[in-house]
Design a protein around this motif. Structure first.
Motif, PDB file in Angstrom:
ATOM      1  N   UNK A 152      25.507  24.707 -17.969  1.00  0.00           N
ATOM      2  CA  UNK A 152      25.068  24.412 -16.605  1.00  0.00           C
ATOM      3  C   UNK A 152      26.246  24.563 -15.647  1.00  0.00           C
ATOM      4  N   UNK A 153      25.925  24.649 -14.372  1.00  0.00           N
ATOM      5  CA  UNK A 153      26.928  24.840 -13.314  1.00  0.00           C
ATOM      6  C   UNK A 153      26.865  23.666 -12.345  1.00  0.00           C
ATOM      7  N   UNK A 154      28.033  23.187 -11.928  1.00  0.00           N
ATOM      8  CA  UNK A 154      28.124  22.113 -10.941  1.00  0.00           C
ATOM      9  C   UNK A 154      28.937  22.563  -9.747  1.00  0.00           C
ATOM     10  N   UNK A 155      28.496  22.177  -8.538  1.00  0.00           N
ATOM     11  CA  UNK A 155      29.303  22.403  -7.346  1.00  0.00           C
ATOM     12  C   UNK A 155      30.104  21.135  -7.053  1.00  0.00           C
ATOM     13  N   UNK A 156      30.823  21.129  -5.942  1.00  0.00           N
ATOM     14  CA  UNK A 156      31.706  19.992  -5.640  1.00  0.00           C
ATOM     15  C   UNK A 156      30.930  18.697  -5.472  1.00  0.00           C
ATOM     16  N   UNK A 157      29.796  18.755  -4.781  1.00  0.00           N
ATOM     17  CA  UNK A 157      29.020  17.540  -4.556  1.00  0.00           C
ATOM     18  C   UNK A 157      28.542  16.955  -5.877  1.00  0.00           C
ATOM     19  N   UNK A 158      28.120  17.814  -6.797  1.00  0.00           N
ATOM     20  CA  UNK A 158      27.629  17.345  -8.085  1.00  0.00           C
ATOM     21  C   UNK A 158      28.748  16.790  -8.966  1.00  0.00           C
ATOM     22  N   UNK A 159      29.977  17.218  -8.710  1.00  0.00           N
ATOM     23  CA  UNK A 159      31.120  16.679  -9.460  1.00  0.00           C
ATOM     24  C   UNK A 159      31.522  15.294  -8.975  1.00  0.00           C
ATOM     25  N   UNK A 160      31.035  14.892  -7.788  1.00  0.00           N
ATOM     26  CA  UNK A 160      31.303  13.550  -7.248  1.00  0.00           C
ATOM     27  C   UNK A 160      32.795  13.232  -7.241  1.00  0.00           C
ATOM     28  N   UNK A 161      33.584  14.130  -6.656  1.00  0.00           N
ATOM     29  CA  UNK A 161      35.027  13.934  -6.639  1.00  0.00           C
ATOM     30  C   UNK A 161      35.426  12.722  -5.813  1.00  0.00           C
ATOM     31  N   UNK A 162      36.411  11.992  -6.317  1.00  0.00           N
ATOM     32  CA  UNK A 162      37.049  10.913  -5.586  1.00  0.00           C
ATOM     33  C   UNK A 162      38.537  10.979  -5.867  1.00  0.00           C
ATOM     34  N   UNK A 163      39.270   9.962  -5.453  1.00  0.00           N
ATOM     35  CA  UNK A 163      40.703   9.939  -5.711  1.00  0.00           C
ATOM     36  C   UNK A 163      40.935   9.787  -7.201  1.00  0.00           C
ATOM     37  N   UNK A 164      41.436  10.850  -7.849  1.00  0.00           N
ATOM     38  CA  UNK A 164      41.660  10.925  -9.298  1.00  0.00           C
ATOM     39  C   UNK A 164      40.389  10.521 -10.056  1.00  0.00           C
ATOM     40  N   UNK A 165      39.267  11.019  -9.562  1.00  0.00           N
ATOM     41  CA  UNK A 165      37.994  10.597 -10.126  1.00  0.00           C
ATOM     42  C   UNK A 165      36.969  11.719 -10.024  1.00  0.00           C
ATOM     43  N   UNK A 166      35.984  11.680 -10.912  1.00  0.00           N
ATOM     44  CA  UNK A 166      34.889  12.647 -10.890  1.00  0.00           C
ATOM     45  C   UNK A 166      33.778  12.140 -11.793  1.00  0.00           C
ATOM     46  N   UNK A 167      32.660  12.867 -11.818  1.00  0.00           N
ATOM     47  CA  UNK A 167      31.540  12.506 -12.676  1.00  0.00           C
ATOM     48  C   UNK A 167      31.929  12.568 -14.150  1.00  0.00           C
ATOM     49  N   UNK A 168      32.978  13.327 -14.474  1.00  0.00           N
ATOM     50  CA  UNK A 168      33.394  13.479 -15.859  1.00  0.00           C
ATOM     51  C   UNK A 168      34.154  12.267 -16.398  1.00  0.00           C
ATOM     52  N   UNK A 169      34.473  11.315 -15.533  1.00  0.00           N
ATOM     53  CA  UNK A 169      35.179  10.107 -15.980  1.00  0.00           C
ATOM     54  C   UNK A 169      34.225   8.934 -16.179  1.00  0.00           C
ATOM     55  N   UNK A 170      32.933   9.168 -15.939  1.00  0.00           N
ATOM     56  CA  UNK A 170      31.960   8.079 -16.018  1.00  0.00           C
ATOM     57  C   UNK A 170      30.881   8.417 -17.040  1.00  0.00           C
ATOM     58  N   UNK A 171      30.569   7.494 -17.953  1.00  0.00           N
ATOM     59  CA  UNK A 171      29.547   7.766 -18.970  1.00  0.00           C
ATOM     60  C   UNK A 171      28.147   7.681 -18.379  1.00  0.00           C
ATOM     61  N   UNK A 172      27.180   8.313 -19.028  1.00  0.00           N
ATOM     62  CA  UNK A 172      25.788   8.143 -18.603  1.00  0.00           C
ATOM     63  C   UNK A 172      25.398   6.676 -18.675  1.00  0.00           C
TER      64      UNK A 172
END
Length: 349
Positions: A152-172
């Protein structure tokens, strides 16, 4: 797909901590993941994704199946009048990728030179330095779902970027949650696309860069000049992990309200702080740690680097437990003096 047994992870973590992976799979293409997921025994194993190992603290041997991401590739996807879009494999070294874009004549990543780690890890942490973050140059990424094998493909909004943070640092939230709610441990990044703007303008708003301008008299530096300055600045402050084990900046710079900052300044007039666009104020974690007297101190074989209090180092034979103990002692000191909780950047495994 290559599966290795009892692999030393000391060369694969920038702290140089001694630990082993019971089993390690070298992921060099998306086909390797597809093959892994087709194996019932491997597919059922808990998994740990490992990039450059520059943002982890190993506290023992790693029992989950380690997926060592080594996917190569660099190419120009689009070169238009307003931007150049490049696509880079997740296993590529970040700094070398920055150098490659400049070699191709594309500017925009130079402020993030010498950030350790791989390209695939850069969206996870939303890496940044000297006024530029990954999200400022991000176009999209491709990843693979480690449960279903779907790409799948994600854009910036879907990555939920924050300060040293993203969707990849949070579990379902739970096992049945929809894709996108949190992707830690569930998705492996395959490649990243970056948008490099045209026309390019240098980002020079940091004191270290302003000093370089004053020293050299170069008021309109080219991108390559900024790159060279950043490399020199970082090299003078930060230890080379190949010489002294470390994970770069160990703590995030905390943010406070203007009222909190005013209160701290009343007690500590010299505190280093930066106003943020959202009205909050960022405090320099290195200053807070130094003010508590930690620079150069050690706990066992783990220490605080003499030239930069934000960096914890392996003085030789440090264990992950010693690093964690040192980090917690620093957090306690800063909280007791300033009432501020420092948040570590690396993941403790």
């Amino acid at each position: 797909m290559i599966v290795e047994q009892n692999v030393s992870l000391a060369p694969h973590n920038s702290f140089g901590i001694v630990a082993k992976a019971r089993e390690l799979v070298r992921v060099r293409s998306e086909a390797d993941i597809v093959q892994l997921l087709a194996d019932p025994q491997l597919a059922a194993r808990p998994k740990f994704i490992l990039g450059g190992g520059s943002n982890i603290v190993l506290t023992g041997d790693v029992r989950p199946l380690v997926l060592k991401v080594e996917i190569p590739g660099r190419r120009v996807v689009e070169d238009g009048p307003r931007a150049t879009v490049v696509e880079i494999g997740a296993g590529e070294n970040w700094h070398e990728a920055v150098r490659w874009t400049l070699d191709q004549g594309f500017a925009g990543l130079e402020n993030m030179a010498l950030i350790p780690g791989t390209v695939g890890a850069s969206p996870v942490q939303n890496v940044g330095a000297y006024g530029v973050e990954l999200q400022d140059r991000f176009e999209s990424l491709d990843a693979i779902d480690l449960q279903t094998g779907r790409i799948f493909t994600l854009d910036a909004a879907q990555c939920a970027f924050g300060y040293r943070d993203s969707v990849f640092k949070h579990p379902p939230p739970d096992a049945g949650s929809a894709l996108g709610m949190g992707l830690a441990g569930r998705a492996l990044i395959l490649r990243v696309r970056l948008r490099l703007p045209k026309p390019w303008k240098p980002v020079l708003g940091y004191a270290d860069l302003e000093r370089r301008i004053a020293e050299t008299g170069i008021r309109n530096p080219a991108a390559r000049q900024v790159f060279d300055w950043i490399c020199a600045i970082r090299g003078s402050k930060l230890p080379d992990p190949r010489v002294i084990g470390n994970a770069g900046s160990f703590f995030k710079n905390p943010t406070v309200t203007p009222e909190q900052c005013t209160d701290i300044i009343a007690r500590e007039p010299g505190i280093v702080h930066y106003p943020m666009p959202d009205g909050r104020v960022k405090l320099a974690a290195a200053w807070l740690i130094d003010a508590c007297g930690w620079k150069g101190k050690s706990v066992g074989n783990a220490g605080v680097y003499e030239k930069q209090a934000l960096v914890l180092v392996n003085r030789g034979g440090a264990t992950g437990g010693e690093v964690v103990t040192l980090a917690r002692a620093i957090q306690t000191s800063v909280y007791e003096r300033f009432g501020i909780r420092l948040e570590p950047e690396p993941v403790v495994v």
